[in-house]
Scaffold this motif. Sequence first.
Motif, PDB file in Angstrom:
ATOM      1  N   ALA A 178       0.843  -1.188  -0.020  1.00 14.24           N
ATOM      2  CA  ALA A 178       0.188   0.053   0.228  1.00 14.24           C
ATOM      3  C   ALA A 178       0.615   1.143  -0.014  1.00 14.24           C
ATOM      4  CB  ALA A 178      -0.754   0.007   1.182  1.00 14.24           C
ATOM      5  N   ASP A 179       2.295   1.092   0.178  1.00 12.49           N
ATOM      6  CA  ASP A 179       2.926   2.205   0.085  1.00 12.49           C
ATOM      7  C   ASP A 179       3.064   3.046  -1.189  1.00 12.49           C
ATOM      8  OD1 ASP A 179       3.463   1.678   2.804  1.00 12.49           O
ATOM      9  OD2 ASP A 179       5.528   0.752   2.424  1.00 12.49           O
ATOM     10  N   THR A 180       3.057   4.304  -1.207  1.00 12.35           N
ATOM     11  CA  THR A 180       3.224   4.974  -2.591  1.00 12.35           C
ATOM     12  C   THR A 180       4.075   6.264  -2.340  1.00 12.35           C
ATOM     13  OG1 THR A 180       1.273   6.393  -1.780  1.00 12.35           O
ATOM     14  CG2 THR A 180       0.795   4.439  -3.035  1.00 12.35           C
ATOM     15  N   LYS A 181       4.586   6.551  -3.480  1.00 12.10           N
ATOM     16  CA  LYS A 181       5.305   8.057  -3.653  1.00 12.10           C
ATOM     17  C   LYS A 181       5.195   8.524  -5.118  1.00 12.10           C
ATOM     18  CE  LYS A 181      10.073   6.424  -4.536  1.00 12.10           C
ATOM     19  NZ  LYS A 181      11.374   6.624  -4.040  1.00 12.10           N
ATOM     20  N   GLU A 182       5.456   9.680  -4.946  1.00 12.23           N
ATOM     21  CA  GLU A 182       5.395  10.337  -6.697  1.00 12.23           C
ATOM     22  C   GLU A 182       6.701  10.429  -7.134  1.00 12.23           C
ATOM     23  OE1 GLU A 182       4.232  14.759  -8.063  1.00 12.23           O
ATOM     24  OE2 GLU A 182       2.540  13.777  -7.120  1.00 12.23           O
TER      25      GLU A 182
ATOM     26  N   TYR B 193       3.873  11.165 -11.464  1.00 11.78           N
ATOM     27  CA  TYR B 193       3.399   9.948 -11.380  1.00 11.78           C
ATOM     28  C   TYR B 193       3.178   9.143 -10.003  1.00 11.78           C
ATOM     29  CZ  TYR B 193       4.025  10.104 -16.559  1.00 11.78           C
ATOM     30  OH  TYR B 193       4.071  10.284 -17.967  1.00 11.78           O
ATOM     31  N   LEU B 194       1.768   8.984  -9.737  1.00 12.70           N
ATOM     32  CA  LEU B 194       1.846   8.068  -8.476  1.00 12.70           C
ATOM     33  C   LEU B 194       2.345   6.665  -8.632  1.00 12.70           C
ATOM     34  CD1 LEU B 194       0.630   7.959  -5.601  1.00 12.70           C
ATOM     35  CD2 LEU B 194      -1.703   7.121  -6.526  1.00 12.70           C
ATOM     36  N   CYS B 195       3.190   6.419  -7.799  1.00 11.84           N
ATOM     37  CA  CYS B 195       3.684   5.068  -7.854  1.00 11.84           C
ATOM     38  C   CYS B 195       3.359   4.251  -6.721  1.00 11.84           C
ATOM     39  CB  CYS B 195       4.969   5.066  -8.157  1.00 11.84           C
ATOM     40  SG  CYS B 195       5.750   5.927  -9.354  1.00 11.84           S
TER      41      CYS B 195
ATOM     42  N   ALA C 265       4.011   2.778 -11.894  1.00 11.17           N
ATOM     43  CA  ALA C 265       3.014   3.766 -12.138  1.00 11.17           C
ATOM     44  C   ALA C 265       1.957   2.988 -12.769  1.00 11.17           C
ATOM     45  CB  ALA C 265       3.568   4.943 -13.015  1.00 11.17           C
ATOM     46  N   PRO C 266       0.781   2.918 -12.218  1.00  9.95           N
ATOM     47  CA  PRO C 266      -0.209   2.028 -12.921  1.00  9.95           C
ATOM     48  C   PRO C 266      -0.959   2.969 -13.964  1.00  9.95           C
ATOM     49  CG  PRO C 266      -0.600   1.981 -10.571  1.00  9.95           C
ATOM     50  CD  PRO C 266       0.489   2.946 -10.580  1.00  9.95           C
TER      51      PRO C 266
ATOM     52  N   LEU D 250       9.327   2.677 -12.570  1.00  6.99           N
ATOM     53  CA  LEU D 250      10.051   4.199 -12.559  1.00  6.99           C
ATOM     54  C   LEU D 250      11.128   4.109 -11.725  1.00  6.99           C
ATOM     55  CD1 LEU D 250       7.098   6.842 -12.789  1.00  6.99           C
ATOM     56  CD2 LEU D 250       8.134   5.362 -14.652  1.00  6.99           C
ATOM     57  N   GLU D 251      11.272   3.556 -10.499  1.00  2.18           N
ATOM     58  CA  GLU D 251      12.331   3.323  -9.671  1.00  2.18           C
ATOM     59  C   GLU D 251      12.700   1.771  -9.385  1.00  2.18           C
ATOM     60  OE1 GLU D 251      13.555   6.247  -6.957  1.00  2.18           O
ATOM     61  OE2 GLU D 251      12.909   4.870  -5.721  1.00  2.18           O
ATOM     62  N   LEU D 252      13.927   1.374  -9.544  1.00  2.00           N
ATOM     63  CA  LEU D 252      14.181  -0.007  -9.073  1.00  2.00           C
ATOM     64  C   LEU D 252      15.392   0.361  -7.960  1.00  2.00           C
ATOM     65  CD1 LEU D 252      13.877  -2.998  -9.451  1.00  2.00           C
ATOM     66  CD2 LEU D 252      15.741  -2.836 -11.016  1.00  2.00           C
TER      67      LEU D 252
END
Length: 256
Positions: free
Chosen positions: A129-133, A137-139, A165-166, A185-187
């Motif tokens: 459920a963790d998110t960041k922009e 883009y919401l990721c 990013a969905p 977008l980030e790994l």
Amino acid sequence: MKIIYISIFLLCSIVYSQSSGTVSYSFHTVNILEDAKKPQTKDFAKKNIDIANQQVFNLTFNKTKTQFVQIESLTPVSDFDQKLGNVARAGFTSHDIFSDFANGRQVEIMSDGTLVESKNEDLKWEITADTKEIGGYLCYKAILKVPFTNRYGESKVKEAIAYFAPSLPFSLGPKKFYGLPGLILELIESHKTFVVSKIKLSDQELEIDFPKGKTISKEDYEKRLESSMGGVILSKKREKDKNSQSNAIPKKALLN
């Protein structure tokens, strides 16, 4: 968690007119050998890390294929610098990787030029459920358990963390990471991070040409690598066992 999956599914059901694109990723890592005792080891590590942190990779994709390759520098480099770049890629960033999802195959160009072919894997991601922009883009954060063999020849498991990013419904990402309901977008792998720097989508089919030449299986390449590195791995394992024994508490101490 169910709400997350439902919302992602709805976003990914949107049909984009763009079926191809190129995504650029920059790379960053830190000097994990900063405390190395030998100055030459520290200097060599720093030089390779500096090179790795300057490398940029492009993920190019169409409906069925992808290629993840380093963007070549326009500045001419010496043979020595080229070799250092290869070392940096082998140790920190990535080899060039080509995937054909329609036929379930993948080809990786190793540092020695060998073409290693393998099957595309079914990656078991855990979506949180963790998110960041990232870049507007919401990721969402996803975690993958990755098995690997350490320098002592021992089987271990590490975590890879992806932010996808969905709203960009392309189930792709850097290196061999894919299978999420949105573009990665980030790994993050331990101290190594790939992060998107540019996204360019296209409504025209982009050509992706697999490298030509004889390929060998991943299993055969690993066997070849193990035979050439076997002595080194065995030596390191003996060194580890020796250190473990020297740090153990003597039996006499336990009796007192």
